[in-house]
Design a protein around this motif. Structure first.
Motif, PDB file in Angstrom:
ATOM      1  N   VAL A  33       1.062  -1.042  -0.042  1.00 23.93           N
ATOM      2  CA  VAL A  33       0.319  -0.152   0.243  1.00 23.93           C
ATOM      3  C   VAL A  33       1.172   1.359  -0.062  1.00 23.93           C
ATOM      4  O   VAL A  33       2.016   1.533   0.895  1.00 23.93           O
ATOM      5  CB  VAL A  33      -1.511   0.121   1.228  1.00 23.93           C
ATOM      6  CG1 VAL A  33      -1.251   1.139   0.999  1.00 23.93           C
ATOM      7  CG2 VAL A  33      -2.103  -0.761   1.696  1.00 23.93           C
ATOM      8  N   ARG A  35       1.234   5.853   0.202  1.00 28.46           N
ATOM      9  CA  ARG A  35      -0.131   6.470   0.721  1.00 28.46           C
ATOM     10  C   ARG A  35       1.851   7.923   0.942  1.00 28.46           C
ATOM     11  O   ARG A  35       2.402   7.471   0.757  1.00 28.46           O
ATOM     12  CB  ARG A  35       0.183   6.780   2.635  1.00 28.46           C
ATOM     13  CG  ARG A  35      -0.512   5.464   2.513  1.00 28.46           C
ATOM     14  CD  ARG A  35      -0.667   4.856   4.069  1.00 28.46           C
ATOM     15  NE  ARG A  35      -2.226   4.154   4.754  1.00 28.46           N
ATOM     16  CZ  ARG A  35      -2.046   3.029   4.608  1.00 28.46           C
ATOM     17  NH1 ARG A  35      -0.695   2.570   4.944  1.00 28.46           N
ATOM     18  NH2 ARG A  35      -2.417   2.505   4.784  1.00 28.46           N
ATOM     19  N   SER A  50      -3.838   7.116   0.366  1.00 27.68           N
ATOM     20  CA  SER A  50      -3.239   5.719   0.080  1.00 27.68           C
ATOM     21  C   SER A  50      -3.924   5.326  -0.863  1.00 27.68           C
ATOM     22  O   SER A  50      -5.017   5.709  -1.357  1.00 27.68           O
ATOM     23  CB  SER A  50      -3.269   5.501   1.467  1.00 27.68           C
ATOM     24  OG  SER A  50      -5.131   5.705   1.606  1.00 27.68           O
ATOM     25  N   ILE A  51      -3.292   4.301  -1.759  1.00 25.32           N
ATOM     26  CA  ILE A  51      -4.072   3.230  -3.057  1.00 25.32           C
ATOM     27  C   ILE A  51      -3.301   2.359  -2.511  1.00 25.32           C
ATOM     28  O   ILE A  51      -2.345   2.189  -2.209  1.00 25.32           O
ATOM     29  CB  ILE A  51      -3.533   4.315  -3.635  1.00 25.32           C
ATOM     30  CG1 ILE A  51      -3.584   3.410  -5.544  1.00 25.32           C
ATOM     31  CG2 ILE A  51      -1.297   4.064  -4.074  1.00 25.32           C
ATOM     32  CD1 ILE A  51      -3.628   4.161  -5.851  1.00 25.32           C
ATOM     33  N   SER A  52      -4.440   1.516  -2.422  1.00 22.07           N
ATOM     34  CA  SER A  52      -4.152  -0.275  -2.223  1.00 22.07           C
ATOM     35  C   SER A  52      -3.362  -0.493  -3.657  1.00 22.07           C
ATOM     36  O   SER A  52      -2.743  -0.423  -4.607  1.00 22.07           O
ATOM     37  CB  SER A  52      -4.919  -1.036  -2.342  1.00 22.07           C
ATOM     38  OG  SER A  52      -6.094  -0.534  -3.574  1.00 22.07           O
ATOM     39  N   THR A  54      -3.127  -2.615  -5.966  1.00 25.33           N
ATOM     40  CA  THR A  54      -3.681  -3.096  -7.131  1.00 25.33           C
ATOM     41  C   THR A  54      -4.063  -1.763  -8.092  1.00 25.33           C
ATOM     42  O   THR A  54      -4.280  -1.325  -9.462  1.00 25.33           O
ATOM     43  CB  THR A  54      -4.783  -3.879  -7.104  1.00 25.33           C
ATOM     44  OG1 THR A  54      -6.037  -3.746  -6.687  1.00 25.33           O
ATOM     45  CG2 THR A  54      -4.231  -5.288  -7.098  1.00 25.33           C
ATOM     46  N   ALA A  56      -6.993  -0.696  -6.581  1.00 28.85           N
ATOM     47  CA  ALA A  56      -8.504  -0.636  -7.196  1.00 28.85           C
ATOM     48  C   ALA A  56      -9.095  -0.175  -5.998  1.00 28.85           C
ATOM     49  O   ALA A  56      -9.707   0.450  -6.081  1.00 28.85           O
ATOM     50  CB  ALA A  56      -8.326  -1.628  -6.753  1.00 28.85           C
ATOM     51  N   ARG A  57      -8.523   0.687  -4.737  1.00 29.68           N
ATOM     52  CA  ARG A  57      -9.405   1.633  -3.928  1.00 29.68           C
ATOM     53  C   ARG A  57      -8.231   2.682  -3.545  1.00 29.68           C
ATOM     54  O   ARG A  57      -7.001   2.834  -3.152  1.00 29.68           O
ATOM     55  CB  ARG A  57      -9.029   0.656  -2.600  1.00 29.68           C
ATOM     56  CG  ARG A  57      -9.881  -0.676  -2.553  1.00 29.68           C
ATOM     57  CD  ARG A  57     -10.959  -1.138  -1.311  1.00 29.68           C
ATOM     58  NE  ARG A  57      -8.972  -1.316  -0.920  1.00 29.68           N
ATOM     59  CZ  ARG A  57      -8.650  -2.254  -1.226  1.00 29.68           C
ATOM     60  NH1 ARG A  57      -9.203  -3.720  -1.717  1.00 29.68           N
ATOM     61  NH2 ARG A  57      -7.703  -3.395  -0.560  1.00 29.68           N
ATOM     62  N   THR A  58      -8.877   3.755  -3.058  1.00 33.07           N
ATOM     63  CA  THR A  58      -7.774   5.397  -2.528  1.00 33.07           C
ATOM     64  C   THR A  58      -8.671   5.660  -1.385  1.00 33.07           C
ATOM     65  O   THR A  58      -9.623   5.405  -1.743  1.00 33.07           O
ATOM     66  CB  THR A  58      -7.872   6.064  -3.661  1.00 33.07           C
ATOM     67  OG1 THR A  58      -9.225   6.589  -4.544  1.00 33.07           O
ATOM     68  CG2 THR A  58      -6.514   5.208  -4.818  1.00 33.07           C
ATOM     69  N   ASN A  59      -8.008   6.706  -0.526  1.00 33.68           N
ATOM     70  CA  ASN A  59      -7.998   7.030  -0.147  1.00 33.68           C
ATOM     71  C   ASN A  59      -7.663   8.301   0.086  1.00 33.68           C
ATOM     72  O   ASN A  59      -6.444   8.706   0.361  1.00 33.68           O
ATOM     73  CB  ASN A  59      -8.313   6.725   1.249  1.00 33.68           C
ATOM     74  CG  ASN A  59      -9.441   5.574   1.947  1.00 33.68           C
ATOM     75  OD1 ASN A  59     -10.764   5.173   1.665  1.00 33.68           O
ATOM     76  ND2 ASN A  59      -8.529   4.309   1.926  1.00 33.68           N
ATOM     77  N   LYS A  65      -9.903  16.049  -0.170  1.00 36.91           N
ATOM     78  CA  LYS A  65     -10.431  15.394  -1.566  1.00 36.91           C
ATOM     79  C   LYS A  65     -11.409  16.164  -2.614  1.00 36.91           C
ATOM     80  O   LYS A  65     -11.306  17.814  -2.397  1.00 36.91           O
ATOM     81  CB  LYS A  65     -11.933  15.193  -0.668  1.00 36.91           C
ATOM     82  CG  LYS A  65     -11.275  14.089   0.047  1.00 36.91           C
ATOM     83  CD  LYS A  65     -12.879  13.449   1.073  1.00 36.91           C
ATOM     84  CE  LYS A  65     -12.278  12.133   1.553  1.00 36.91           C
ATOM     85  NZ  LYS A  65     -13.551  12.079   2.606  1.00 36.91           N
ATOM     86  N   SER A  71      -2.177   7.691  -7.848  1.00 33.48           N
ATOM     87  CA  SER A  71      -2.141   7.071  -8.574  1.00 33.48           C
ATOM     88  C   SER A  71      -1.055   6.078  -8.238  1.00 33.48           C
ATOM     89  O   SER A  71      -0.779   6.338  -8.174  1.00 33.48           O
ATOM     90  CB  SER A  71      -2.758   7.581 -10.050  1.00 33.48           C
ATOM     91  OG  SER A  71      -1.565   8.168 -10.818  1.00 33.48           O
TER      92      SER A  71
END
Length: 117
Positions: A33, A35, A50-52, A54, A56-59, A65, A71
């Motif tokens: 992960v 960040r 943050s980004i997972s 893969t 697929a998920r971001t925060n 925001k 990416s």
């Protein structure tokens, strides 16, 4: 050896944009992960995005925001932070961070972003 090398920081006018990059080497980037954190003088380091592993998920922190986009390109072992509509309060040193599921983590050396008001 493990390296996280940030680039793309600089001086920009309020309302402008910057794209940060963090090039990783020496570890299994695609399993981590990623960040972006930032720290300004007198303040604690805060997580920006943050980004997972893969992608697929971001925060995002509430403060960024809609303005920042994280990416990653696992083929290039690089994570990015596109920053738009920059504000004076975005001025900080931005750090790249990697953490895997078992808790191994690495930090970059940071890149300065300065937004003029």
């Amino acid at each position: 050896q493990v390296q996280l090398v940030e680039s793309g920081g600089g001086l920009v006018e309020s309302g402008g944009s910057l794209r940060l990059s963090c090039a990783a080497s020496g570890f299994g980037f695609s399993h981590y992960v990623m960040r972006w954190y930032r720290q300004s003088p007198g303040k604690e380091r805060e997580m920006v995005a943050s980004i997972s592993s893969t992608g697929a998920r971001t925060n995002y922190a509430d403060s960024v925001k809609g303005r920042f986009t994280i990416s990653r390109d696992n083929g290039k072992n690089t994570v990015y932070l596109q920053m738009s509509s920059l504000k004076f309060e975005d001025t900080a040193v931005y750090f790249c961070h990697a953490r895997c599921i078992v808790g191994v983590e690495y930090w970059g050396q940071g890149t300065q972003v300065t937004v003029s008001s």
